[in-house]
Design a protein around this motif. Structure first.
Motif, PDB file in Angstrom:
ATOM      1  N   THR A 105      -1.402   5.402   5.159  1.00  0.00           N
ATOM      2  CA  THR A 105      -1.278   4.185   5.232  1.00  0.00           C
ATOM      3  C   THR A 105      -1.820   3.022   5.888  1.00  0.00           C
ATOM      4  O   THR A 105      -1.371   1.934   5.827  1.00  0.00           O
ATOM      5  CB  THR A 105      -0.221   4.297   4.688  1.00  0.00           C
ATOM      6  OG1 THR A 105       0.103   5.162   3.016  1.00  0.00           O
ATOM      7  CG2 THR A 105       0.206   2.565   3.448  1.00  0.00           C
ATOM      8  N   LEU A 136       1.062  -1.371   0.019  1.00  0.00           N
ATOM      9  CA  LEU A 136       0.463  -0.213  -0.222  1.00  0.00           C
ATOM     10  C   LEU A 136       0.924   1.656   0.001  1.00  0.00           C
ATOM     11  O   LEU A 136       0.184   2.635  -0.826  1.00  0.00           O
ATOM     12  CB  LEU A 136      -0.649  -0.314   0.936  1.00  0.00           C
ATOM     13  CG  LEU A 136      -2.136  -0.866   1.082  1.00  0.00           C
ATOM     14  CD1 LEU A 136      -2.361  -1.175   2.317  1.00  0.00           C
ATOM     15  CD2 LEU A 136      -2.938  -0.657   0.220  1.00  0.00           C
ATOM     16  N   ASP A 137       2.242   1.268   0.870  1.00  0.00           N
ATOM     17  CA  ASP A 137       2.913   2.449   1.071  1.00  0.00           C
ATOM     18  C   ASP A 137       3.867   3.063  -0.621  1.00  0.00           C
ATOM     19  O   ASP A 137       3.201   3.779  -1.002  1.00  0.00           O
ATOM     20  CB  ASP A 137       3.812   2.313   1.769  1.00  0.00           C
ATOM     21  CG  ASP A 137       4.874   3.552   2.190  1.00  0.00           C
ATOM     22  OD1 ASP A 137       4.386   4.489   3.042  1.00  0.00           O
ATOM     23  OD2 ASP A 137       5.706   3.547   1.562  1.00  0.00           O
ATOM     24  N   ASN A 165      -2.380   6.393   1.430  1.00  0.00           N
ATOM     25  CA  ASN A 165      -3.831   6.917   1.856  1.00  0.00           C
ATOM     26  C   ASN A 165      -4.893   6.252   1.350  1.00  0.00           C
ATOM     27  O   ASN A 165      -5.717   7.013   0.531  1.00  0.00           O
ATOM     28  CB  ASN A 165      -3.148   8.501   1.641  1.00  0.00           C
ATOM     29  CG  ASN A 165      -2.331   8.840   1.690  1.00  0.00           C
ATOM     30  OD1 ASN A 165      -1.314   8.428   3.646  1.00  0.00           O
ATOM     31  ND2 ASN A 165      -1.270   9.732   1.261  1.00  0.00           N
ATOM     32  N   ALA A 166      -4.857   5.107   1.426  1.00  0.00           N
ATOM     33  CA  ALA A 166      -6.123   4.339   0.853  1.00  0.00           C
ATOM     34  C   ALA A 166      -7.706   4.726   1.511  1.00  0.00           C
ATOM     35  O   ALA A 166      -7.597   5.470   2.508  1.00  0.00           O
ATOM     36  CB  ALA A 166      -6.285   2.938   0.736  1.00  0.00           C
ATOM     37  N   PHE A 168       2.730   1.186  -3.798  1.00  0.00           N
ATOM     38  CA  PHE A 168       1.310   1.321  -4.956  1.00  0.00           C
ATOM     39  C   PHE A 168       0.630   2.034  -4.529  1.00  0.00           C
ATOM     40  O   PHE A 168      -0.686   2.831  -5.823  1.00  0.00           O
ATOM     41  CB  PHE A 168       0.904   0.487  -5.258  1.00  0.00           C
ATOM     42  CG  PHE A 168       2.621  -0.276  -6.000  1.00  0.00           C
ATOM     43  CD1 PHE A 168       3.378  -0.057  -7.429  1.00  0.00           C
ATOM     44  CD2 PHE A 168       2.806  -1.225  -5.025  1.00  0.00           C
ATOM     45  CE1 PHE A 168       3.887  -0.904  -7.482  1.00  0.00           C
ATOM     46  CE2 PHE A 168       4.220  -2.631  -5.090  1.00  0.00           C
ATOM     47  CZ  PHE A 168       4.619  -2.175  -7.184  1.00  0.00           C
ATOM     48  N   TYR A 169      -0.483   2.152  -3.673  1.00  0.00           N
ATOM     49  CA  TYR A 169      -1.761   3.626  -3.154  1.00  0.00           C
ATOM     50  C   TYR A 169      -1.888   3.549  -2.090  1.00  0.00           C
ATOM     51  O   TYR A 169      -2.274   3.251  -0.777  1.00  0.00           O
ATOM     52  CB  TYR A 169      -2.893   2.243  -3.384  1.00  0.00           C
ATOM     53  CG  TYR A 169      -4.074   3.051  -3.109  1.00  0.00           C
ATOM     54  CD1 TYR A 169      -4.254   3.684  -3.654  1.00  0.00           C
ATOM     55  CD2 TYR A 169      -5.381   1.754  -2.276  1.00  0.00           C
ATOM     56  CE1 TYR A 169      -5.803   4.672  -3.832  1.00  0.00           C
ATOM     57  CE2 TYR A 169      -6.888   2.574  -2.693  1.00  0.00           C
ATOM     58  CZ  TYR A 169      -7.085   3.526  -3.189  1.00  0.00           C
ATOM     59  OH  TYR A 169      -8.213   4.583  -3.194  1.00  0.00           O
TER      60      TYR A 169
END
Length: 481
Positions: free
Chosen positions: A451, A439-440, A445-446, A442-443
């Motif tokens: 994150t 997540l950190d 603050n989803a 590629f995405y």
């Protein structure tokens, strides 16, 4: 080179080294080198416990990186930073007596010792040690950079020379003194941090012509600087609220903080530490981040946020006082580096070397390995710190999120949920680490949240589901047998 500024820092370092040498004599007299070196023989009182937690948590991010971001973001970052107020309170209330009692029963010296005895799993130990090494290298790099930036700003030396001077000082101190030295000097450093924050806050307000004048100047430059949403209007309510998980609730999962919750001597010490720690953390975090914002009208046009603190100190204070105040970030950085070095060293020596490589090693051999490992780790971090980013706070927060995603549920549910088992812990750690890194990368603050939120939720679900499913399978297998 401004000797009036540097002299108080040299005096401060000499005091710290004196404590380290004295502590080393106590470690050498200790019945157990491991317990003396890595845990200070579990004899910390309330004031020392509070200050060592404050000083360990109040790092280069709090004193160098935090004010640097507050300088660029405005008062919105001060609001976000105050989520840290509950750190000591929450950690000691959640872990509290139970963790210290269980750690003593297990004869646990490190967090990994506790996890090893609780889950009886070699995989848990290896995953834990790997996580500590991976994420704490990021955090230690941030501290090394912060210390070097400080020495660079004060002396005018090149960054690389400043880095080597700072790193050498810290390494010698930690190798000589161990955990007891770190805890005792954290007490001195915590007091210096508190006093330094107070002095610099008053001087900055005075230099800016008072709070109302400073606020007017900020509003004239950019009205968003005095809004809760930040200069770029990017501090949304969802993000600010979720930040509380990273620097408030989630701190229970930080090994460098958790280990302190097994090192106090009695419950009275713990209760005193909760009160003292909460007050001191609250004041330091509020003061330091306000200083960062208030510095903007006083010292406009600073390009590298991490230099705000030292440059401001030298502008608004007499040189000798500036040196005393700048001992605060030096104290914060040194104490955090000390704690992280001890933690990574203990993960490698106590949890890997003694558990799986040489279980019958004698004290003399353990000492040699401990000192060597600490020195090697320090050298690797120096190499990593040679190319610094502009704002070290992001390195530190990455480390925080990673460690919390891995450890929070194996620690909390390991203490309070009897159905939790090794399969659940392994699943939780793998899911936490894997999802956080992905997540950190590629995405981040989803859903507008920090994150760390999604990995903590996913690792909780993984722990509960896998524990229950594997328990049912074991029960079914035993019935068939």
């Amino acid at each position: 080179m401004n000797w009036a500024v540097i002299t108080p820092l040299i005096i401060f370092l000499l005091i710290i080294f004196a404590v380290g040498i004295w502590s080393n004599k106590l470690v050498l007299k200790s019945e157990s080198f491991l317990e003396g070196y890595f845990l200070g023989e579990r004899q910390m009182g309330g004031f020392i416990l509070a200050m060592t937690m404050v000083a360990t948590y109040g790092s280069a991010s709090s004193f160098i990186g935090g004010p640097g971001i507050a300088y660029t973001q405005g008062l919105g970052w001060v609001l976000l930073a105050m989520a840290q107020l509950v750190t000591g309170y929450f950690t000691l209330m959640v872990l509290g007596k139970k963790f210290a009692i269980v750690a003593r029963q297990y004869k646990a010296i490190t967090l990994i010792d506790f996890l090893k005895e609780r889950y009886k799993s070699k995989t848990v130990v290896i995953l834990s040690a790997a996580s500590i090494i991976i994420f704490l290298f990021s955090s230690m790099t941030a501290q090394w950079i912060g210390g070097a930036r400080l020495v660079e700003s004060l002396t005018g030396m090149p960054y690389s020379t400043a880095l080597l001077i700072f790193a050498f000082s810290v390494l010698v101190f930690v190798i000589v003194g161990g955990f007891r030295a770190v805890a005792l000097t954290d007490t001195v450093q915590g007091v210096v941090m508190f006093a330094g924050t107070l002095i610099l806050l008053i001087a900055t307000i005075k230099a800016g012509g008072g709070v109302s004048n400073i606020i007017s100047d900020l509003a004239a430059e950019n009205p968003n600087l005095i809004s809760p949403f930040g200069a770029q209007h990017n501090l949304t309510p969802a993000y600010v609220s979720s930040f509380w998980i990273l620097v408030g609730v989630g701190v229970v999962g930080l090994p460098q903080i958790t280990v302190r919750a097994m090192s106090y001597k009695n419950s009275k010490a713990m209760h005193n530490a909760i009160i003292i720690g909460t007050v001191v953390v609250g004041f330091i975090m509020l003061g330091m981040h306000l200083i960062g914002v208030f510095a903007r009208p006083v010292l406009p046009g600073i390009k590298i946020g991490d230099t705000v603190m030292p440059l401001l100190s030298m502008k608004v204070l007499p040189p000798f006082v500036a040196g005393i105040v700048l001992a605060a970030p030096m104290a914060a950085i040194m104490s955090t580096v000390d704690a992280l070095l001890i933690l990574v060293s203990s993960a490698l020596v106590k949890d890997i070397y003694l558990n799986y490589i040489k279980p019958d090693a004698e004290d003399k051999q353990i000492k040699k390995v401990s000192f060597s490992v600490t020195a090697i780790i320090g050298i690797i971090v120096i190499i990593l710190a040679l190319s610094p980013p502009d704002l070290i706070v992001w390195l530190n927060l990455f480390s925080f999120g990673g460690l919390e995603s891995v450890f929070i549920w194996p620690v909390i549910l390991g203490l309070y949920w009897s159905k939790g088992n090794k399969n659940g812990a392994i699943a939780s750690m793998i899911i936490g680490m894997g999802s956080y890194i992905l997540l950190d990368r590629f995405y981040p603050n989803a859903f507008g949240l920090h994150t760390v939120v999604m990995p903590i939720v996913l690792s909780l679900l993984g722990f509960i589901i896998v524990s229950l499913v594997s328990q049912q399978k074991e029960a079914a297998g035993s019935r068939e047998g």
